[in-house]
Enzyme design. Structure first.
Site, mmCIF file in Angstrom:
data_model
loop_
_atom_site.group_PDB
_atom_site.id
_atom_site.type_symbol
_atom_site.label_atom_id
_atom_site.label_comp_id
_atom_site.label_asym_id
_atom_site.label_seq_id
_atom_site.Cartn_x
_atom_site.Cartn_y
_atom_site.Cartn_z
ATOM 1 N N CYS A 112 -51.415 -22.593 7.926
ATOM 2 C CA CYS A 112 -52.149 -23.472 8.234
ATOM 3 C C CYS A 112 -51.524 -25.145 7.650
ATOM 4 O O CYS A 112 -51.978 -26.012 7.775
ATOM 5 C CB CYS A 112 -53.588 -23.149 8.040
ATOM 6 S SG CYS A 112 -54.621 -22.389 8.223
ATOM 7 N N SER A 159 -53.314 -27.353 17.968
ATOM 8 C CA SER A 159 -54.829 -28.226 18.286
ATOM 9 C C SER A 159 -54.682 -29.041 19.606
ATOM 10 O O SER A 159 -54.012 -28.359 20.181
ATOM 11 C CB SER A 159 -53.184 -29.321 17.954
ATOM 12 O OG SER A 159 -54.838 -31.188 17.641
ATOM 13 N N PHE A 185 -62.099 -31.424 13.428
ATOM 14 C CA PHE A 185 -62.712 -31.014 12.290
ATOM 15 C C PHE A 185 -62.580 -31.521 10.916
ATOM 16 O O PHE A 185 -62.147 -32.542 10.651
ATOM 17 C CB PHE A 185 -62.020 -29.605 11.863
ATOM 18 C CG PHE A 185 -62.309 -28.390 12.696
ATOM 19 C CD1 PHE A 185 -63.089 -27.332 12.582
ATOM 20 C CD2 PHE A 185 -62.153 -28.717 13.978
ATOM 21 C CE1 PHE A 185 -63.388 -26.230 12.838
ATOM 22 C CE2 PHE A 185 -62.714 -27.134 14.525
ATOM 23 C CZ PHE A 185 -63.041 -25.677 14.266
ATOM 24 N N LYS A 193 -46.841 -29.849 18.026
ATOM 25 C CA LYS A 193 -48.268 -28.917 18.329
ATOM 26 C C LYS A 193 -47.843 -28.047 19.274
ATOM 27 O O LYS A 193 -49.072 -26.630 19.935
ATOM 28 C CB LYS A 193 -50.086 -29.502 18.021
ATOM 29 C CG LYS A 193 -49.831 -29.922 16.369
ATOM 30 C CD LYS A 193 -50.545 -28.529 15.227
ATOM 31 C CE LYS A 193 -50.586 -29.064 14.339
ATOM 32 N NZ LYS A 193 -50.713 -28.010 13.081
ATOM 33 N N ASP A 217 -42.400 -24.535 -0.083
ATOM 34 C CA ASP A 217 -42.195 -25.741 1.433
ATOM 35 C C ASP A 217 -42.374 -24.344 2.535
ATOM 36 O O ASP A 217 -40.977 -23.755 2.501
ATOM 37 C CB ASP A 217 -41.450 -25.951 0.928
ATOM 38 C CG ASP A 217 -41.019 -27.587 1.923
ATOM 39 O OD1 ASP A 217 -41.675 -26.945 3.219
ATOM 40 O OD2 ASP A 217 -40.975 -28.423 1.538
ATOM 41 N N VAL A 218 -42.991 -24.134 3.196
ATOM 42 C CA VAL A 218 -42.802 -23.893 4.105
ATOM 43 C C VAL A 218 -41.457 -23.856 5.687
ATOM 44 O O VAL A 218 -41.073 -22.664 5.648
ATOM 45 C CB VAL A 218 -44.013 -23.819 5.411
ATOM 46 C CG1 VAL A 218 -45.552 -23.370 4.724
ATOM 47 C CG2 VAL A 218 -44.467 -24.629 6.276
ATOM 48 N N TYR A 248 -47.246 -35.695 16.360
ATOM 49 C CA TYR A 248 -48.052 -34.709 15.654
ATOM 50 C C TYR A 248 -48.504 -33.499 17.305
ATOM 51 O O TYR A 248 -47.973 -32.666 17.076
ATOM 52 C CB TYR A 248 -49.273 -35.182 15.266
ATOM 53 C CG TYR A 248 -50.416 -34.401 15.115
ATOM 54 C CD1 TYR A 248 -50.443 -33.861 14.050
ATOM 55 C CD2 TYR A 248 -51.091 -34.157 15.999
ATOM 56 C CE1 TYR A 248 -50.778 -32.712 13.324
ATOM 57 C CE2 TYR A 248 -52.416 -33.007 15.475
ATOM 58 C CZ TYR A 248 -52.252 -32.426 13.988
ATOM 59 O OH TYR A 248 -53.062 -31.414 13.286
ATOM 60 N N LEU A 302 -58.909 -26.236 6.363
ATOM 61 C CA LEU A 302 -58.638 -25.228 6.931
ATOM 62 C C LEU A 302 -58.033 -24.285 6.392
ATOM 63 O O LEU A 302 -58.413 -23.028 6.718
ATOM 64 C CB LEU A 302 -58.497 -24.849 8.142
ATOM 65 C CG LEU A 302 -58.332 -26.603 9.636
ATOM 66 C CD1 LEU A 302 -57.649 -26.417 10.284
ATOM 67 C CD2 LEU A 302 -60.049 -26.056 10.038
#
Length: 251
Positions: A82, A143, A189, A160, A56-57, A156, A15
């Protein structure tokens, strides 16, 4: 008016890569952020106007440097979060309880990393002059698992869901600064997360989607990002991009 700049995290695949390409085509200089060293692999973003930055975020200093790299190139107007990791495992599995470190890693990258990007980008964007009544837009990636989490998706889904929960309070927090915040909740996706599935598994997933009965293309996600950037009334919302998919309970 300074040249418009966009910052996209997770920009080397899936994405993020499609979003970086789409924004570059629309005239933005794109700073594509990924934690991989840019010299370690060929450029996969596939478009001119994209500058890759390793960060690194979850790291304050690295992301602050990435944001500076964006503001040095012009006026930071669009930020898209993303970057994320997948995580699977039941709360109680064959080898015991869900590893705490795996859960913590999903929350750290998907949720904390998103917030780290959001807060640092907002600080930079608040210095922008007003353009069409605003200073910029920030897009978060949630998500459908935030709402329809499957068996084995506890980490996960929780991470999200946290991202989805940030959209409205972030938009309200940043309203005085004239910065919009919108989250996208994609369904199934065509991303590296699906790459390991068999053809049979992919067909089974597609059959659950009412219309169109196929996985989404990353370019369709990117198109929505571009629309959010342009539509000033989109703010504080979580937009499901899933072909009307509602994940069933699959034990």
């Amino acid at each position: 008016m300074r040249h418009p700049v966009a910052l996209v995290t997770g920009a080397t695949s899936g994405l993020g890569a499609a979003t970086a390409r789409a924004l570059a085509v629309r005239g933005y200089t794109v700073v594509g952020v990924d934690r991989d060293d840019p010299s370690a692999e060929p450029d996969r973003t596939g478009a001119e106007g994209i500058v890759r930055v390793a960060a690194d975020v979850t790291d304050e200093d690295q992301m602050a440097a990435a944001v500076r790299a964006a503001t040095e190139r012009g006026s930071l107007r669009v930020v898209v979060c993303c970057a994320g990791i997948s995580a699977s495992g039941r709360i109680l599995g064959r080898r015991g309880p869900h590893p705490l470190e795996r859960f913590r890693a999903a929350v750290e990258v998907n949720l904390v990393g998103t917030f780290n990007t959001l807060r640092l980008a907002a600080e930079a964007m608040a210095e922008n002059p007003l353009e069409d009544g605003e200073r910029g837009a920030i897009v978060l990636t949630s998500s459908v698992t935030a709402y329809d989490g499957q068996v084995g998706q506890i980490a996960y889904a929780a991470s999200k869901a946290g991202v989805a929960g940030m959209a409205l309070p972030a938009a309200r927090d940043l309203g005085q600064a004239k910065i919009r915040v919108v989250a996208i909740a994609p369904g199934t996706f065509e991303t590296p997360m699906l790459a390991g599935l068999t053809e049979q598994a992919l067909e089974a997933l597609a059959a659950q989607i009412p219309h169109p009965s196929r996985p989404g293309a990353p370019e369709e996600f990117a198109a929505l990002v571009c629309h959010i950037a342009e539509n000033k009334m989109l703010n504080g919302e979580v937009i499901r991009l899933d072909g009307a998919l509602r994940m069933p309970y699959l034990p």
